[in-house]
Design a protein around this motif. Structure first.
Motif, short mmCIF file in Angstrom:
data_model
loop_
_atom_site.label_atom_id
_atom_site.label_comp_id
_atom_site.label_asym_id
_atom_site.label_seq_id
_atom_site.Cartn_x
_atom_site.Cartn_y
_atom_site.Cartn_z
N ASN A 12 21.77 18.28 -4.35
CA ASN A 12 21.99 16.95 -5.35
C ASN A 12 21.11 15.86 -4.50
O ASN A 12 21.22 14.82 -4.96
N THR B 241 26.12 11.37 2.83
CA THR B 241 26.82 10.78 1.96
C THR B 241 26.90 11.60 0.61
O THR B 241 27.52 11.14 -0.33
N GLY B 242 26.63 12.76 0.89
CA GLY B 242 26.64 14.03 0.01
C GLY B 242 28.08 14.42 -0.45
O GLY B 242 29.19 13.87 0.35
N THR B 243 28.23 15.33 -1.22
CA THR B 243 29.71 15.80 -1.42
C THR B 243 29.88 17.00 -0.64
O THR B 243 29.11 17.62 0.09
N PHE B 244 31.32 17.54 -0.70
CA PHE B 244 31.55 18.87 0.05
C PHE B 244 30.88 19.80 -0.33
O PHE B 244 30.41 20.74 0.51
N ASN B 245 30.52 20.09 -1.69
CA ASN B 245 29.98 21.23 -2.19
C ASN B 245 28.43 21.36 -1.74
O ASN B 245 28.06 22.24 -1.16
N SER C 275 20.99 14.97 -1.29
CA SER C 275 21.81 14.18 -0.31
C SER C 275 21.10 14.50 0.98
O SER C 275 20.89 15.85 1.06
N TRP D 24 39.88 22.77 -0.19
CA TRP D 24 38.56 22.30 -0.54
C TRP D 24 37.48 23.33 -1.04
O TRP D 24 36.78 23.02 -1.94
#
Length: 307
Positions: free
Chosen positions: A30, A167-171, A32, A276
């Motif tokens: 993404n 700052t990205g997502t867990f995925n 990040s 998660w």
């Protein structure tokens, strides 16, 4: 262990943060970014290569203990419990393991610590102090279910100060973790290498301690640790250390005293990964365990790879 010069300790922490110079910036799918350093082509935290190189030259004392393990597998917790075992008192330290974190602390601070020292590192066996084999330094290796490890590692990076905040997502982080594009590289390769080093260094006293075992029966694990480092404890001492050394107690003390490490202590649970990871992600971890850890001691059901 003695209390360090707290002003010097705080200065060391601030300087390490300020001097972080990422050598690599890796983007997730993404966009990040995760900022990393390198050591002989391996991924590490960007503390600077000079910090990692000097670990090999740390002068060991005869009674030193080395505590190693992949990030977020229980090093902070085990270090604190060990410090209580050594002192025989259920009292938390003022610094946590960072004072003796070899790739981060200064030589002067490390030398100021009274014996017995618990020297901590996330590095691989080959990068630990040269005198380790000669002195047969007692070594403790932490291990944790990789599914809980990746969740904890994600929150660890999200809590980091700039320039290391993710700052990205867990995925997004999960994909980097599975590719080994995080601090200390692949979890699976890390423990596969440790397994090989244990097999090839049979004279080296190494005890494996798992996060899951600590959560299941902390008094039992305190006795195992104490026996390994030759420290006699009474039943009362074991119970007192178990109460003070629980993850929740340590987190509370760190929080109340505003310790730097507090930001990196979260739930301390076993099985939180179920909140998660998707089914597909869980299966990816299982496949990686089967592919990379098959035939090692870390593929044993004893290490609760599937919970």
């Amino acid at each position: 262990m003695c209390d360090p010069n707290m002003a010097e300790f705080q200065t060391m922490i601030e300087q390490v943060i300020q001097n972080c110079r990422p050598e690599l910036i890796i983007d997730d799918q993404n966009g990040s970014s995760l900022k990393l350093g390198q050591l002989d082509g391996r991924y590490v935290a960007p503390f600077g290569q000079e910090h990692y190189r000097r670990v090999r030259d740390v002068a060991l004392r005869d009674d030193d203990i080395i505590l190693a393990g992949y990030p977020k597998t229980g090093c902070h917790w085990t270090w604190e419990v060990l410090s209580m075992i050594i002192s025989g008192r259920a009292v938390h330290t003022k610094t946590g393991k960072l004072l003796c974190f070899m790739e981060m602390t200064t030589p002067h601070l490390l030398n100021s610590v009274q014996s017995r020292r618990i020297l901590n590192s996330h590095l691989w066996f080959r990068y630990l102090p040269k005198q380790m084999k000669e002195k047969q330094t007692k070594t403790i290796l932490t291990f944790r279910n990789p599914k809980d490890t990746v969740v904890s590692f994600f929150h660890h990076h999200a809590a980091m100060p700039e320039p290391r905040t993710y700052t990205g997502t867990f995925n997004g982080f999960f994909s980097l973790f599975m590719k080994g594009q995080v601090d200390l590289g692949s979890f699976f390769d890390y423990y596969k290498e440790w397994d090989e080093d244990i097999r090839n260094n049979t004279d080296q006293p190494i005890l494996i301690v798992t996060y899951e075992d600590m959560k299941e029966d902390l008094p039992r694990e305190i006795r195992r640790l104490a026996a390994f480092i030759d420290v006699p404890l009474t039943d009362q001492q074991v119970e007192e250390i178990a109460q003070a050394g629980s993850f929740s107690s340590m987190k509370d003390v760190y929080h109340r005293n505003n310790y730097f490490s507090d930001r990196y202590l979260r739930k301390g649970q076993v099985g939180d990964w179920k909140n998660w990871l998707t089914v597909a992600q869980s299966e990816m971890v299982d496949a990686a365990v089967e592919q990379k850890l098959k035939g090692t001691r870390f593929a044993s059901p004893r290490y609760t790879l599937k919970v």
